[in-house]
Write an enzyme that holds these catalytic residues in place. Structure first.
Site, PDB file in Angstrom:
ATOM      1  N   ASP A  13       0.764  -1.257   0.000  1.00  0.00           N
ATOM      2  CA  ASP A  13       0.000   0.000   0.000  1.00  0.00           C
ATOM      3  C   ASP A  13       0.796   1.311   0.000  1.00  0.00           C
ATOM      4  O   ASP A  13       0.480   2.220   0.765  1.00  0.00           O
ATOM      5  CB  ASP A  13      -0.949   0.027   1.206  1.00  0.00           C
ATOM      6  CG  ASP A  13      -1.839  -1.180   1.314  1.00  0.00           C
ATOM      7  OD1 ASP A  13      -1.957  -1.935   0.334  1.00  0.00           O
ATOM      8  OD2 ASP A  13      -2.439  -1.387   2.379  1.00  0.00           O
ATOM      9  N   LYS A  75      -6.945  -4.851  -2.932  1.00  0.00           N
ATOM     10  CA  LYS A  75      -7.587  -5.467  -1.772  1.00  0.00           C
ATOM     11  C   LYS A  75      -8.443  -4.442  -1.050  1.00  0.00           C
ATOM     12  O   LYS A  75      -8.221  -3.238  -1.170  1.00  0.00           O
ATOM     13  CB  LYS A  75      -6.545  -6.063  -0.822  1.00  0.00           C
ATOM     14  CG  LYS A  75      -5.608  -5.040  -0.214  1.00  0.00           C
ATOM     15  CD  LYS A  75      -4.558  -5.694   0.646  1.00  0.00           C
ATOM     16  CE  LYS A  75      -3.639  -4.682   1.302  1.00  0.00           C
ATOM     17  NZ  LYS A  75      -4.258  -3.762   2.223  1.00  0.00           N
ATOM     18  N   CYS A 108      -2.223  -1.915   7.806  1.00  0.00           N
ATOM     19  CA  CYS A 108      -2.110  -2.972   6.796  1.00  0.00           C
ATOM     20  C   CYS A 108      -0.820  -3.786   6.913  1.00  0.00           C
ATOM     21  O   CYS A 108      -0.851  -5.002   6.740  1.00  0.00           O
ATOM     22  CB  CYS A 108      -2.264  -2.390   5.399  1.00  0.00           C
ATOM     23  SG  CYS A 108      -3.920  -1.699   5.123  1.00  0.00           S
TER      24      CYS A 108
END
Length: 179
Positions: A13, A75, A108
């Site tokens: 990310d 995701k 994350c």
């Protein structure tokens, strides 16, 4: 010890405006670039994930430009390990050692690393290639992951461990990248 035949790298990310808000972003991006370029020389597989790119934005160009032969896995779950496409890609590598870098450390990165650890992967967090919007959230995440049995490393430490020999052709190429 890390072994390049057993290792896979997971990039989490590094996207959009969020990437511009993280603590010490220039050092973070520099370490990620060194890591990616070097892992490519070592032929270590890279799995690249993005959190809801339609909302957060795509991976920053400083990173995505190094990954032109890969496609990011989109995701919505904070943990990439809860994403079927990611888990299929990870299992396909047949690697048990997982290096993790990205943002944010306390969301994350943390959830992905913990889930992988619970699935018996050997997880190493590249501590100088993870960050959060605040230094305190990064530090808390690193402390918590370490207390749960995950290993912390740095970009150079992991790379030298994977290289293993100053006489190798990879060392001669990688030393130019990390200096």
């Amino acid at each position: 010890m890390l072994n390049k035949e057993d290792t896979v790298f997971v990039l989490v990310d590094v996207q959009g405006n969020l990437a511009g808000l993280v603590h010490d972003k220039q050092a973070l991006f520099s370490n990620m670039q060194k890591l990616i370029k070097s892992l490519q020389i070592l032929n270590v597989p890279i799995i690249w994930v993005e959190q809801t790119p339609s909302a957060i934005g795509e991976t920053i160009v400083q990173i995505s430009s190094l990954l032109t032969n890969l496609t990011p896995i989109s995701k919505t779950t904070f943990s990439a390990a809860k994403n079927d496409e990611f888990m299929t890609a990870l299992k396909k590598t047949d690697r048990k050692q997982v290096l993790v870098a990205g943002i944010e450390s306390h969301v994350c990165v943390y959830q992905t690393a913990m889930d992988l650890h619970q699935q018996n992967f050997e997880v190493e967090i590249i501590s100088d290639a993870v960050s959060s919007r605040t230094q305190s959230n990064k530090q808390i995440a690193l402390l918590k992951m370490q207390s749960k049995g995950l290993t912390l490393s740095s970009t150079e430490m992991a790379l030298f461990e994977l290289i293993g020999d100053a006489e190798s052709k990879e060392f001669k190429q990688i030393i130019k990248i990390i200096k």
